[in-house]
Design an enzyme around this catalytic site. Structure first.
Site, PDB file in Angstrom:
ATOM      1  N   ASP A 102       0.843  -0.823   0.094  1.00 41.07           N
ATOM      2  CA  ASP A 102      -0.007  -0.270   0.058  1.00 41.07           C
ATOM      3  C   ASP A 102       0.512   1.360   0.090  1.00 41.07           C
ATOM      4  OD1 ASP A 102      -2.464   0.964   0.633  1.00 41.07           O
ATOM      5  OD2 ASP A 102      -2.431   1.447   2.090  1.00 41.07           O
ATOM      6  N   TYR A 153     -12.549   7.992  -0.738  1.00 41.62           N
ATOM      7  CA  TYR A 153     -11.756   8.239   0.131  1.00 41.62           C
ATOM      8  C   TYR A 153     -10.665   9.701   0.197  1.00 41.62           C
ATOM      9  CZ  TYR A 153      -7.765   5.133  -0.997  1.00 41.62           C
ATOM     10  OH  TYR A 153      -6.518   4.680  -1.352  1.00 41.62           O
ATOM     11  N   TYR A 234      -1.678  11.625   2.001  1.00 43.22           N
ATOM     12  CA  TYR A 234      -2.941  11.595   1.162  1.00 43.22           C
ATOM     13  C   TYR A 234      -3.522  13.014   1.104  1.00 43.22           C
ATOM     14  CZ  TYR A 234      -4.349   6.920   1.916  1.00 43.22           C
ATOM     15  OH  TYR A 234      -4.524   5.463   2.166  1.00 43.22           O
ATOM     16  N   HIS A 299      -7.406  -6.429  -0.537  1.00 39.40           N
ATOM     17  CA  HIS A 299      -6.245  -5.467  -0.459  1.00 39.40           C
ATOM     18  C   HIS A 299      -4.852  -5.295   0.861  1.00 39.40           C
ATOM     19  CE1 HIS A 299      -3.931  -1.848  -0.484  1.00 39.40           C
ATOM     20  NE2 HIS A 299      -4.521  -1.703   0.531  1.00 39.40           N
TER      21      HIS A 299
END
Length: 320
Positions: A102, A153, A234, A299
């Protein structure tokens, strides 16, 4: 297992270490919303085979420091932390194996791009190099919003304080269970009406690979540190794209193995399947082996299939 703090790049970085002191280091990088603990099975398995497994809490997570400024979470900051960890634990002329998942995978790509002199070989999970910058003027978050809408998201994470307040209201335990058990092979949409999290009285069943004890550990650390640091990664998507301008057109010149789950939400992002199975991945990473797609796996494949992932890591790094 030993736990220690490494001082480097201006912060304290917590690392979990297991294995002989003279063993070749395997650096394991977790993603969101995870911790060093996500690699618990691989750490012990690598150590049992003579490797020295080193799994940090990335900056902003767990027992590592979490700077207050959003701008302290760029790709340069995170890679700087990892270089400090590597330099502290090995001699200057030695290299380490790197395994990422990730966000840890994305940071591992950056580490190999910026400091290939530190990396012997790479095993990356879930996130391919299809997020590579080709135009520094492009704003990735705007592109995601155009495709998925404001409730995607990544877009929800952009407004400072918004998702943090929502998580506080919903509760850390429910948030962790909902995210770690997400298996929908498509975009992660978190509507502002909080329907994604379910009602507070609703039970979220855990899969066999995730115990209440595991969840309790994650919850304790995220309650202590909060989610601001993790979501700040992010908030630097656009900034990272600008900063990576000098590397547009560069290639990853590190031997690489890539693995993704068949049900991974990343696998269903626009263009990802085509990138993984087409010629571009090999052009960007000339030393990559044939990608592996794990059937029926979502995931969090390093936790869902710990022994299988451990074996893939061992089979690959043992050839060097």
């Amino acid at each position: 297992m030993e736990h220690r703090n490494v001082r480097g790049n201006g912060i304290d970085i917590h690392v979990a270490i297991q294995g002989p002191s003279d063993g070749t280091i395997v650096l394991l990088l977790h993603g969101f919303p995870e911790l060093w603990y996500s690699w618990r099975h691989q750490i012990s398995g690598l150590a049992a085979r003579g490797y020295r497994a080193v799994a940090p809490d990335l900056r902003g997570y767990g027992d590592s420091d979490a700077p207050a400024e959003i701008s302290s979470f760029t790709c340069f900051n995170i890679v700087g932390d990892l270089v400090a960890v590597i330099s502290t634990l090995i001699k200057e002329d030695k290299k380490v194996f790197v395994v990422g998942h990730d966000w840890g995978a994305l940071i591992a790509w950056y580490l190999c791009l910026f400091r290939p002199d530190k990396v012997k070989a790479l095993v990356n999970l879930s996130v391919p190099l299809s997020f590579w910058p080709t135009d520094p003027s492009v704003k990735p978050v705007d592109r995601m919003r155009a495709v998925y809408g404001n409730d995607y998201y990544v877009c929800r994470f952009q407004e400072v304080g918004d998702i943090e307040a929502e998580i506080a209201e919903v509760g850390t335990e429910r948030v962790m269970k909902r995210l770690l058990t997400y298996r929908t092979p498509g975009p992660l949409i978190i509507p502002k009406d909080k329907s994604f999290w379910g009602s507070k009285g609703e039970t979220i069943p855990l899969p066999s690979w995730l115990t209440e004890e595991d969840v309790a550990y994650f919850v304790s650390k995220f309650k202590e540190k909060g989610f601001c640091g993790p979501v700040n990664y992010y908030r630097n998507f656009n900034r990272n794209n600008e900063l990576l301008g000098p590397w547009v057109g560069s290639k990853i010149q590190v031997p690489t193995k890539f693995v993704i789950g068949e049900l991974d939400l990343v696998y269903y992002m626009p263009g990802v399947k085509e990138y993984i199975h087409g010629p571009q991945f090999k052009e960007d990473v000339p030393l990559i082996e044939e990608p592996v797609v794990m059937e029926g796996v979502a995931h969090f494949l390093n936790q869902e299939k710990p022994q299988e992932i451990l074996q893939i890591i061992l089979d690959f790094i043992s050839t060097f």
